[in-house]
Write a protein that holds these residues in place. Structure first.
Motif, PDB file in Angstrom:
ATOM      1  N   VAL A 178      43.432  35.852  36.094  1.00 54.99           N
ATOM      2  CA  VAL A 178      43.529  36.819  35.013  1.00 54.99           C
ATOM      3  C   VAL A 178      43.635  38.206  35.639  1.00 54.99           C
ATOM      4  O   VAL A 178      42.811  38.579  36.485  1.00 54.99           O
ATOM      5  CB  VAL A 178      42.314  36.751  34.066  1.00 54.99           C
ATOM      6  N   ILE A 179      44.666  38.941  35.232  1.00 56.57           N
ATOM      7  CA  ILE A 179      44.854  40.317  35.689  1.00 56.57           C
ATOM      8  C   ILE A 179      43.906  41.212  34.912  1.00 56.57           C
ATOM      9  O   ILE A 179      43.871  41.178  33.673  1.00 56.57           O
ATOM     10  CB  ILE A 179      46.305  40.763  35.492  1.00 56.57           C
ATOM     11  N   LEU A 180      43.137  42.016  35.637  1.00 59.34           N
ATOM     12  CA  LEU A 180      42.130  42.887  35.041  1.00 59.34           C
ATOM     13  C   LEU A 180      42.583  44.336  35.177  1.00 59.34           C
ATOM     14  O   LEU A 180      42.682  44.865  36.289  1.00 59.34           O
ATOM     15  CB  LEU A 180      40.781  42.704  35.745  1.00 59.34           C
ATOM     16  N   GLY A 181      42.861  44.980  34.047  1.00 62.32           N
ATOM     17  CA  GLY A 181      43.295  46.368  34.056  1.00 62.32           C
ATOM     18  C   GLY A 181      42.122  47.305  33.924  1.00 62.32           C
ATOM     19  O   GLY A 181      41.596  47.508  32.825  1.00 62.32           O
ATOM     20  N   GLY A 182      41.685  47.883  35.042  1.00 58.36           N
ATOM     21  CA  GLY A 182      40.579  48.819  35.035  1.00 58.36           C
ATOM     22  C   GLY A 182      40.909  50.041  35.856  1.00 58.36           C
ATOM     23  O   GLY A 182      42.043  50.527  35.843  1.00 58.36           O
ATOM     24  N   ALA A 183      39.929  50.551  36.603  1.00 56.27           N
ATOM     25  CA  ALA A 183      40.193  51.693  37.480  1.00 56.27           C
ATOM     26  C   ALA A 183      41.249  51.324  38.512  1.00 56.27           C
ATOM     27  O   ALA A 183      42.105  52.148  38.874  1.00 56.27           O
ATOM     28  CB  ALA A 183      38.904  52.127  38.179  1.00 56.27           C
ATOM     29  N   ASP A 184      41.200  50.106  39.002  1.00 55.55           N
ATOM     30  CA  ASP A 184      42.255  49.505  39.816  1.00 55.55           C
ATOM     31  C   ASP A 184      42.735  48.250  39.096  1.00 55.55           C
ATOM     32  O   ASP A 184      42.088  47.777  38.160  1.00 55.55           O
ATOM     33  CB  ASP A 184      41.739  49.137  41.210  1.00 55.55           C
ATOM     34  N   ILE A 185      43.854  47.714  39.543  1.00 49.46           N
ATOM     35  CA  ILE A 185      44.320  46.437  39.012  1.00 49.46           C
ATOM     36  C   ILE A 185      43.815  45.335  39.934  1.00 49.46           C
ATOM     37  O   ILE A 185      44.128  45.318  41.127  1.00 49.46           O
ATOM     38  CB  ILE A 185      45.858  46.369  38.924  1.00 49.46           C
ATOM     39  N   GLU A 194      36.535  34.302  42.167  1.00 45.06           N
ATOM     40  CA  GLU A 194      36.928  35.169  43.286  1.00 45.06           C
ATOM     41  C   GLU A 194      37.868  36.267  42.777  1.00 45.06           C
ATOM     42  O   GLU A 194      38.807  36.001  42.024  1.00 45.06           O
ATOM     43  CB  GLU A 194      37.614  34.345  44.372  1.00 45.06           C
ATOM     44  N   VAL A 195      37.605  37.495  43.213  1.00 46.66           N
ATOM     45  CA  VAL A 195      38.384  38.652  42.771  1.00 46.66           C
ATOM     46  C   VAL A 195      39.156  39.228  43.941  1.00 46.66           C
ATOM     47  O   VAL A 195      38.632  39.339  45.057  1.00 46.66           O
ATOM     48  CB  VAL A 195      37.457  39.733  42.168  1.00 46.66           C
ATOM     49  N   ARG A 196      40.412  39.586  43.703  1.00 49.09           N
ATOM     50  CA  ARG A 196      41.225  40.244  44.728  1.00 49.09           C
ATOM     51  C   ARG A 196      41.843  41.516  44.163  1.00 49.09           C
ATOM     52  O   ARG A 196      42.030  41.647  42.947  1.00 49.09           O
ATOM     53  CB  ARG A 196      42.325  39.308  45.239  1.00 49.09           C
ATOM     54  N   MET A 197      42.128  42.449  45.056  1.00 52.28           N
ATOM     55  CA  MET A 197      42.818  43.670  44.668  1.00 52.28           C
ATOM     56  C   MET A 197      44.305  43.369  44.476  1.00 52.28           C
ATOM     57  O   MET A 197      44.936  42.724  45.313  1.00 52.28           O
ATOM     58  CB  MET A 197      42.645  44.742  45.735  1.00 52.28           C
ATOM     59  N   VAL A 198      44.850  43.804  43.351  1.00 53.33           N
ATOM     60  CA  VAL A 198      46.288  43.656  43.101  1.00 53.33           C
ATOM     61  C   VAL A 198      46.999  44.978  43.386  1.00 53.33           C
ATOM     62  O   VAL A 198      47.962  45.019  44.140  1.00 53.33           O
ATOM     63  CB  VAL A 198      46.540  43.215  41.645  1.00 53.33           C
ATOM     64  N   THR A 199      46.520  46.053  42.773  1.00 53.42           N
ATOM     65  CA  THR A 199      47.069  47.384  43.019  1.00 53.42           C
ATOM     66  C   THR A 199      45.937  48.393  43.016  1.00 53.42           C
ATOM     67  O   THR A 199      45.219  48.522  42.019  1.00 53.42           O
ATOM     68  CB  THR A 199      48.082  47.799  41.929  1.00 53.42           C
ATOM     69  N   ALA A 200      45.776  49.125  44.119  1.00 48.20           N
ATOM     70  CA  ALA A 200      44.789  50.198  44.169  1.00 48.20           C
ATOM     71  C   ALA A 200      45.324  51.409  43.407  1.00 48.20           C
ATOM     72  O   ALA A 200      46.450  51.851  43.650  1.00 48.20           O
ATOM     73  CB  ALA A 200      44.495  50.577  45.614  1.00 48.20           C
ATOM     74  N   LEU A 201      44.527  51.905  42.479  1.00 53.27           N
ATOM     75  CA  LEU A 201      44.909  53.104  41.724  1.00 53.27           C
ATOM     76  C   LEU A 201      43.859  54.191  41.953  1.00 53.27           C
ATOM     77  O   LEU A 201      44.053  55.079  42.772  1.00 53.27           O
ATOM     78  CB  LEU A 201      45.080  52.770  40.246  1.00 53.27           C
ATOM     79  N   GLN A 202      42.709  54.111  41.263  1.00 53.53           N
ATOM     80  CA  GLN A 202      41.676  55.109  41.509  1.00 53.53           C
ATOM     81  C   GLN A 202      41.180  55.079  42.951  1.00 53.53           C
ATOM     82  O   GLN A 202      40.729  56.100  43.472  1.00 53.53           O
ATOM     83  CB  GLN A 202      40.497  54.873  40.559  1.00 53.53           C
ATOM     84  N   SER A 203      41.289  53.955  43.611  1.00 51.77           N
ATOM     85  CA  SER A 203      40.826  53.853  44.995  1.00 51.77           C
ATOM     86  C   SER A 203      41.967  53.941  46.006  1.00 51.77           C
ATOM     87  O   SER A 203      41.756  53.643  47.184  1.00 51.77           O
ATOM     88  CB  SER A 203      40.052  52.546  45.193  1.00 51.77           C
TER      89      SER A 203
END
Length: 368
Positions: A178-185, A194-203
């Protein structure tokens, strides 16, 4: 003149065959879905642009978030001030699913975060729980809740996993994430957590020349292109003085392919007007449309704005027909504006019984 019985039968069979050949080929049926106040799921036939069904949604209006099932037959709706999820058969208005997320003294809110697995067997929400105690509120950790859609009208989570705060729009991939749209994707594996970074935005770390992006996904309407898009705004400075007045301002996107879970992040067009939501053209992934006070069309390979249409009022979101020819612009008020994707000229309108406010504008496709 007498007609030979065999010849007559043959002629009738031939006429029947010609009649069958003249019938149009079986086609997918597209329905436009939205929620209007005080609590109605509006089902719109996109071949006629008419409201064919209005389903009563229990509970007080929430935010109008909708997640269509992959087969297009069920619309899952957030209601009761974003605490409950209802599943509606869009052809009958029958309620096939209900999850009351708040239990006992724990009040759960879900901020737009609802989606369905690619096989339609599971439903996901991001829950933001608060425990109501006699002398205080205890803010608890947010979590991804997993439901079986077959569990009917008394569904309970079958799995939960901790997730970040600030998550709004989510989407399921075909790879079981599931793609989670938050401070980062980010993406979460719905079986392991398990969680992975998709796209760094705020970070992100692009050095002092780039302003950290302002990103927010209120609406994600990417079903026609099987993608998830998070718009963001950023600025490129001339030097390390970070002078806002001389900076280049850009609209950018984090764009996730829901078939693979892979993403690209790029600046696409200059920041010249507000865009609340982007969609791509299903015929050409490089053509984008955006809406707010202006309906706009862009070529993201060149950064060129191809067409503009000034809207009579604000529209929060938009969607597009599967053939890419027609754009529907909705949200905010009680009318859906219909436009040609070629010129953006208005070609029609759909008047609804109440305002849509922050509601989604989704397309459910029932395939024969």
């Amino acid at each position: 003149m007498k007609v030979n019985k065999k010849m007559k039968t043959s002629a009738l069979a031939g006429a029947a065959l010609l009649s069958l050949q003249a019938l149009p080929a079986s086609a997918d049926q597209e329905y436009l879905l939205t929620i209007t106040r005080p609590g109605h799921l509006q089902v719109i036939d996109m071949s006629t642009n008419e409201v064919v069904r209005t389903c009563d949604v229990p509970g007080k209006f929430g935010t109008g978030s909708i997640a269509p099932s992959p087969d297009g037959k069920i619309a899952y709706v957030l209601s009761n001030m974003t605490e409950d999820v209802y599943g509606f058969d869009i052809q009958t208005c029958d309620i096939t699913f209900h999850a009351a997320q708040s239990q006992g003294n724990v009040r759960v809110k879900t901020h737009q975060s609802i989606t369905v697995s690619a096989d339609g067997k599971e439903l996901y929400t991001v829950q933001n729980p608060v425990r109501h105690l006699p002398d205080r509120f205890e803010v608890m950790e947010p979590q991804l809740a997993v439901y079986n859609t077959a569990d009917g009208t008394d569904a309970k989570p079958v799995r939960t996993f901790p997730v970040d705060r600030r998550i709004t729009k989510i989407a399921a991939t075909e790879k079981g994430e599931v793609i989670l749209g938050g401070a980062d994707i980010k993406a979460i594996d719905v079986n392991s957590g398990e969680v992975r970074m998709v796209t760094a935005l705020q970070s992100w770390d692009r050095g002092p020349e780039w302003l950290p992006p302002d990103a927010f996904a209120m609406h994600s309407q990417g079903e026609q292109s099987n993608e998830y898009i998070m718009p963001y705004v950023t600025a490129k400075f001339q030097d390390d003085t970070m002078n806002m007045e001389t900076a280049e301002w850009w609209w950018g996107i984090s764009r996730v392919d829901l078939a693979t879970g892979e993403a690209v992040r790029q600046e696409i067009i200059p920041f010249e007007f507000i865009v609340f939501n982007f969609i791509s053209d299903p015929r050409d992934p490089n053509i984008f449309y955006g809406s707010f006070n202006t309906l706009s069309k862009h070529d993201i390979t060149t950064g060129e704005t191809l067409a503009l249409y000034e809207m009579p009022h604000t529209y929060y979101d938009l969607n597009i027909s599967a053939d890419g020819k027609t754009i529907y612009v909705g949200g905010t008020s009680s009318d859906i504006s219909i436009h040609s994707s070629d010129t953006l000229e208005k070609i029609g309108s759909i008047q609804l019984s109440g305002d849509m406010s922050t509601s989604d504008l989704r397309v459910a496709t029932i395939r024969d």
